[in-house]
Design a protein around this motif. Structure first.
Motif, PDB file in Angstrom:
ATOM      1  N   SER A 270       2.607   8.203  -5.225  1.00 55.24           N
ATOM      2  CA  SER A 270       2.242   9.209  -4.213  1.00 55.24           C
ATOM      3  C   SER A 270       2.626   8.730  -2.820  1.00 55.24           C
ATOM      4  CB  SER A 270       0.741   9.485  -4.263  1.00 55.24           C
ATOM      5  OG  SER A 270       0.042   8.397  -3.696  1.00 55.24           O
ATOM      6  N   CYS A 271       2.538   9.618  -1.867  1.00 55.93           N
ATOM      7  CA  CYS A 271       2.874   9.282  -0.480  1.00 55.93           C
ATOM      8  C   CYS A 271       1.906   8.244   0.075  1.00 55.93           C
ATOM      9  CB  CYS A 271       2.842  10.535   0.394  1.00 55.93           C
ATOM     10  SG  CYS A 271       4.166  11.685  -0.005  1.00 55.93           S
ATOM     11  N   THR A 272       0.615   8.385  -0.245  1.00 53.63           N
ATOM     12  CA  THR A 272      -0.393   7.511   0.377  1.00 53.63           C
ATOM     13  C   THR A 272      -0.584   6.211  -0.386  1.00 53.63           C
ATOM     14  OG1 THR A 272      -2.203   8.414  -0.929  1.00 53.63           O
ATOM     15  CG2 THR A 272      -1.700   9.541   1.157  1.00 53.63           C
ATOM     16  N   LEU A 289       4.125  13.714  -5.747  1.00 59.93           N
ATOM     17  CA  LEU A 289       5.103  12.646  -5.939  1.00 59.93           C
ATOM     18  C   LEU A 289       5.850  12.495  -4.609  1.00 59.93           C
ATOM     19  CD1 LEU A 289       6.668  10.848  -8.051  1.00 59.93           C
ATOM     20  CD2 LEU A 289       8.283  12.746  -8.206  1.00 59.93           C
ATOM     21  N   CYS A 290       5.927  11.279  -4.085  1.00 56.60           N
ATOM     22  CA  CYS A 290       6.596  11.072  -2.794  1.00 56.60           C
ATOM     23  C   CYS A 290       8.107  11.231  -2.983  1.00 56.60           C
ATOM     24  CB  CYS A 290       6.276   9.671  -2.264  1.00 56.60           C
ATOM     25  SG  CYS A 290       7.062   9.353  -0.683  1.00 56.60           S
ATOM     26  N   VAL A 291       8.722  12.080  -2.164  1.00 54.63           N
ATOM     27  CA  VAL A 291      10.180  12.265  -2.303  1.00 54.63           C
ATOM     28  C   VAL A 291      10.952  11.301  -1.409  1.00 54.63           C
ATOM     29  CG1 VAL A 291      10.318  14.644  -3.124  1.00 54.63           C
ATOM     30  CG2 VAL A 291      10.053  14.221  -0.693  1.00 54.63           C
ATOM     31  N   GLY A 292      10.209  10.442  -0.663  1.00 56.33           N
ATOM     32  CA  GLY A 292      10.880   9.518   0.253  1.00 56.33           C
ATOM     33  C   GLY A 292      11.074   8.125  -0.315  1.00 56.33           C
ATOM     34  N   LYS A 293      10.526   7.871  -1.523  1.00 55.79           N
ATOM     35  CA  LYS A 293      10.635   6.522  -2.090  1.00 55.79           C
ATOM     36  C   LYS A 293      11.654   6.511  -3.221  1.00 55.79           C
ATOM     37  CE  LYS A 293       5.676   5.580  -1.471  1.00 55.79           C
ATOM     38  NZ  LYS A 293       4.426   5.397  -2.206  1.00 55.79           N
ATOM     39  N   ARG A 327       0.808  16.452   2.250  1.00 54.61           N
ATOM     40  CA  ARG A 327       1.146  15.021   2.103  1.00 54.61           C
ATOM     41  C   ARG A 327       2.596  14.754   2.511  1.00 54.61           C
ATOM     42  NH1 ARG A 327      -3.725  14.893   1.461  1.00 54.61           N
ATOM     43  NH2 ARG A 327      -4.827  14.081  -0.345  1.00 54.61           N
ATOM     44  N   TRP A 328       3.511  15.618   2.111  1.00 57.85           N
ATOM     45  CA  TRP A 328       4.928  15.440   2.470  1.00 57.85           C
ATOM     46  C   TRP A 328       5.101  15.575   3.983  1.00 57.85           C
ATOM     47  CZ3 TRP A 328       7.904  18.730  -1.781  1.00 57.85           C
ATOM     48  CH2 TRP A 328       7.890  18.000  -2.995  1.00 57.85           C
ATOM     49  N   ASN A 329       4.357  16.520   4.563  1.00 60.29           N
ATOM     50  CA  ASN A 329       4.431  16.725   6.009  1.00 60.29           C
ATOM     51  C   ASN A 329       3.979  15.503   6.776  1.00 60.29           C
ATOM     52  OD1 ASN A 329       5.407  18.899   7.454  1.00 60.29           O
ATOM     53  ND2 ASN A 329       3.861  20.269   6.561  1.00 60.29           N
ATOM     54  N   GLU A 330       2.970  14.807   6.194  1.00 68.47           N
ATOM     55  CA  GLU A 330       2.365  13.676   6.903  1.00 68.47           C
ATOM     56  C   GLU A 330       3.067  12.351   6.593  1.00 68.47           C
ATOM     57  OE1 GLU A 330      -1.454  14.114   5.146  1.00 68.47           O
ATOM     58  OE2 GLU A 330      -1.868  15.962   6.275  1.00 68.47           O
ATOM     59  N   CYS A 331       3.946  12.339   5.593  1.00 67.69           N
ATOM     60  CA  CYS A 331       4.504  11.071   5.105  1.00 67.69           C
ATOM     61  C   CYS A 331       5.790  10.730   5.866  1.00 67.69           C
ATOM     62  CB  CYS A 331       4.783  11.192   3.612  1.00 67.69           C
ATOM     63  SG  CYS A 331       5.698   9.813   2.935  1.00 67.69           S
ATOM     64  N   PRO A 332       5.847   9.550   6.552  1.00 66.11           N
ATOM     65  CA  PRO A 332       7.068   9.210   7.311  1.00 66.11           C
ATOM     66  C   PRO A 332       8.302   9.147   6.413  1.00 66.11           C
ATOM     67  CG  PRO A 332       5.346   7.511   7.558  1.00 66.11           C
ATOM     68  CD  PRO A 332       4.802   8.543   6.631  1.00 66.11           C
ATOM     69  N   LEU A 333       8.129   8.673   5.179  1.00 68.59           N
ATOM     70  CA  LEU A 333       9.291   8.547   4.279  1.00 68.59           C
ATOM     71  C   LEU A 333       9.804   9.928   3.867  1.00 68.59           C
ATOM     72  CD1 LEU A 333       8.047   5.582   2.041  1.00 68.59           C
ATOM     73  CD2 LEU A 333       9.653   5.508   3.949  1.00 68.59           C
ATOM     74  N   CYS A 334       8.883  10.849   3.606  1.00 64.50           N
ATOM     75  CA  CYS A 334       9.298  12.209   3.230  1.00 64.50           C
ATOM     76  C   CYS A 334       9.960  12.906   4.426  1.00 64.50           C
ATOM     77  CB  CYS A 334       8.100  13.016   2.732  1.00 64.50           C
ATOM     78  SG  CYS A 334       7.540  12.476   1.103  1.00 64.50           S
ATOM     79  N   ARG A 335       9.425  12.647   5.617  1.00 66.16           N
ATOM     80  CA  ARG A 335       9.998  13.268   6.820  1.00 66.16           C
ATOM     81  C   ARG A 335      11.415  12.749   7.081  1.00 66.16           C
ATOM     82  NH1 ARG A 335       6.721  16.684   9.122  1.00 66.16           N
ATOM     83  NH2 ARG A 335       8.271  16.992  10.752  1.00 66.16           N
TER      84      ARG A 335
END
Ligand code: ACM
Ligand code: ZN
Length: 733
Positions: A270-272, A289-293, A327-335
């Protein structure tokens, strides 16, 4: 004299015809073309079968299906020309996919099919031509196994005739899943969307990520844990079982939402990265699921690799429903991904992710299917199939973007909703109105052609109403708290309606004909060991006769008894037996049940009171009677799920309708499950001149599929509880 002799022999011949004329053919789903001839064939122990090697799995299936109830163990014929039963596949003679021709005449039985699926369906039709006891696994010694002479040519109108089974919220074991597949196959359904993953459980063994099932499959700890999973061997067994029955098992690997069970096992998904627990109550997690990792893509690739190697299905379902994108909005990796890809809305990251996975699947020769959200969040360049669960009109979006669609609107085809609002009806999903058998059957769907966007229809059976640990309502016809019985009660007979919706062209589909044919299917369900909701008696006509009402009924289950009362009480096994129309004073006094046997009967026909005089107060929500209230001080609780849908401000009005006593109403508390959402102090006497009390409440945390209640303090004035009334709800904004 000669003339008389002739007449007698004619009469005898006519009699012999009538005797040999078996019951009219009655099949679900309705075959495309049936010709019934005079006479019937009686099965014998010494019959023989002929078939080529490609028909072997279905030939073995037929042999076993006949053996159980009849003890006839048919041998294989040396020569086709000598065989009583001939099974063949010939795609030139039967051109439609999954089609078959079945002929029964005095020489025997022939099924010629386009493919193995069609052959299996020819066998199902043959079994339905036999007496219902043929479906028994135990010997039925007193039955004559007659099959009417017929010639049937049949094929499905739509290639996709599916069911979704949610094994994630409640883990149905392997044997139940096979049984459910068997029932689908009996009615010629061919796709099972196997909902293996959700917030409340991960049910598929993945060797590379053992914690998915060591941890993610279980709610609670140690001996008290609840849940379970399928080993890869279990899955292979289910797939093989389904393959003979022409059912494609389509695994659903849910992401980016509805996968908290995986996040519990591997928090880095997850993002967090926060550690959670597998929930024990219905819950839709906001973790995605974090899309930035990079690790998320590796996880998906690995899980899908094992899934694809395990499931031979053409389709892989990637879930995709109900994500909220905070969560995606708040996640630096997703951003960062949004910036890199020029994506403006976090929700469009879902389209990005769908593209990545659709490309992965294309490389493996698989097609992607998922909930409608997969085509509605950003652009998806690979053609995919969207399961439309909200608005049927959204298939237009699928067409305009080059995708295909399956119709599975929650309003008609979600079988986790009850069939009625009759008091005593099974407790089930409430976030929408009930779905009657007729509503399910009558869903509009266009005939299929190769140019169609819509491939077919799919029923959905969600199990969030009996997620592990739920105490189920004990229903008299069930007499036990078993989720499997619950699931069957909700699924049947509506699954047969979905099956016919998928199989028949619109010209062949008829509600009246379906009801008649369905009345003969319940005995088959009994022999199959499948529970079902017993339908109420059919109302043929209600006529007003002076100031009275006359009811004319018909059985909705062949061979069942109708029992009734005329004083508003619940009919039981000693109530009067219906034999002719009944006239009563008031419509609501008449109640009638279908009784199959002393343990197996329907809810009564129920006529809800007329609320038209209370229109200004909105929709009816609940009714109180003396038995619901404490004498003196107490609280009364009622459910508002499905009647206060969405956030907003509502007026909740209590209307006293009759009774000798007045009632004081105090504090009103709103609950979401057991969580208090709002508390409104108010005190008013209700009774006498002051018979109406309204509370204004703002609902802020609405969530579909979650039960909402209102509890109000009551005080029965004068100690006794002789007060009756209704509660209505009206949305203000
Ligand atoms: C769904 O009902 N969440 C697809
Ligand atoms: Zn992220």
């Amino acid at each position: 004299m000669k003339y008389l002799k002739k007449l007698t022999s004619l009469a005898l011949w006519l009699m012999s015809c009538t005797c040999a004329w078996a019951q009219p053919v009655s099949i679900v789903p309705q075959p495309a073309h049936i010709e019934q001839q005079n006479g019937s064939l009686t099965l014998r122990a010494d019959m023989t079968m002929a078939y080529s090697a490609d028909c072997q799995p279905q030939a073995e299936y037929l042999r076993k299906a006949i053996l159980g109830a009849t003890a006839y163990n048919w041998s294989t014929a040396k020569k086709k020309s000598r065989a009583d039963v001939v099974l063949e596949i010939d795609a030139r003679r039967v051109t439609a996919a999954e089609g078959y021709n079945l002929t029964v005449d005095r020489r025997g039985i022939t099924i010629c099919a386009h493919d193995n699926g069609g052959l299996f369906y020819g066998i199902q039709t043959l079994l339905q031509l036999l007496p219902p006891a043929i479906h028994s696994k135990a010997l039925q010694p007193d039955v004559t196994w007659q099959v009417p002479y017929v010639s049937i040519s049949d094929a499905p109108n739509r290639p996709w005739r599916g069911m979704m089974l949610d094994v994630a919220r409640y883990f149905f074991d392997k044997e139940f899943v096979k049984h459910y597949i068997d029932m689908m196959a009996m009615y010629k359904m061919n796709k099972l969307q196997f909902h293996l993953i959700d917030d409340s459980g991960w049910r598929l063994e993945i060797k590379k990520y053992p914690r998915l099932t060591e941890v993610g499959a279980w709610a609670g700890k140690d001996q008290n844990r609840l849940g379970g999973y399928y080993s890869q061997d279990d899955i292979r067994e289910i797939i093989a079982y389904a393959a003979v029955r022409n059912v494609e098992i389509i695994p659903e690997i849910e992401f980016p939402a509805h996968m908290l069970s995986a996040v519990v096992a591997y928090p880095w998904l997850s993002c967090t990265g926060k550690q959670h627990e597998v929930p024990r109550q219905h819950f839709i997690s906001r973790d995605l699921l974090c899309v930035g990792k990079e690790s998320s893509y590796k996880f998906l690739a690995d899980v899908l690799e094992e899934t694809v190697n395990l499931f031979p299905s053409q389709y892989i379902n990637i879930g995709g429903d109900e994500a909220v994108y905070d969560r995606w909005n708040e996640c630096p990796l997703c951003r960062e991904v949004m910036k890199r890809e020029g994506i403006e809305k976090a929700s469009d990251l879902q389209g990005y992710l769908t593209n990545v996975v659709a490309n992965m699947m294309k490389a493996k020769g698989k097609s992607v299917v998922g909930w409608e959200e997969i085509i509605m969040r950003g652009e998806v360049s690979q053609p995919v199939v969207a399961v439309i669960w909200h608005e049927v009109a959204d298939t237009i979006k699928a067409r305009n973007t080059g995708h295909k669609a399956i119709l599975s609107p929650a309003t008609n085809l979600y079988l986790d909703f009850p069939e009625s609002k009759t008091p005593g009806e099974i407790k089930a999903a409430t976030w929408m109105p009930p779905i009657s058998l007729e509503k399910c059957y009558s869903m509009p769907v266009n005939d299929y052609s190769s140019a169609s966007t819509v491939l077919g229809v799919q029923g959905c059976f969600w199990s969030d109403q009996f997620i592990h640990g739920t105490i189920l309502q004990e229903l008299t016809p069930l007499n036990e708290n078993r989720s499997e019985n619950y699931a069957e009660y909700l699924s049947f007979p509506r699954l047969l309606a979905v099956a016919e919706l998928g199989w028949c062209s619109n010209a062949t589909r008829s509600w009246q004909s379906f009801k008649n044919r369905l009345s003969k299917q319940y005995a088959r369900l009994d022999y199959k060991g499948c529970n079902y909701r017993v339908p109420e008696p059919e109302i043929v006509k209600i006529t007003e006769v002076g100031d009275k009402v006359r009811f004319e009924l018909a059985p909705s289950v062949e061979g069942a008894t109708i029992r009734y009362t005329t004083d508003g009480s619940y009919p039981h096994s000693h109530s009067a037996v219906y034999t002719e129309p009944v006239t009563v004073e008031r419509k609501t006094d008449f109640r009638a049940i279908t009784e199959i046997d002393s343990r197996h009967y329907s809810l009564p026909l129920y006529f809800a009171p007329d609320f038209s005089a209370y229109k200004q107060y909105g929709n009816f929500v609940a009714e109180w009677k003396p038995v619901d209230l404490a004498s003196g001080k107490g609280t009364w609780r009622f459910e508002t799920t499905g009647t206060m849908v969405g956030n907003g401000t509502y007026d909740i009005t209590f209307v006293r309708t009759r009774g000798a006593k007045s009632l004081a109403l105090g504090k009103l508390v709103q609950y979401k499950r057991e969580e208090v959402l709002a508390s409104l102090p108010q005190s008013a006497a209700i009774g006498g001149d002051n018979a109406i009390v309204t509370y204004r409440l703002t609902q802020e945390a609405f969530e579909a599929g979650v039960p909402f209640y209102i509890e109000v303090e009551t005080e029965s004035k004068g100690g006794a509880t002789d007060t009756y009334g209704y509660v209505f709800v009206k949305k203000i904004d």
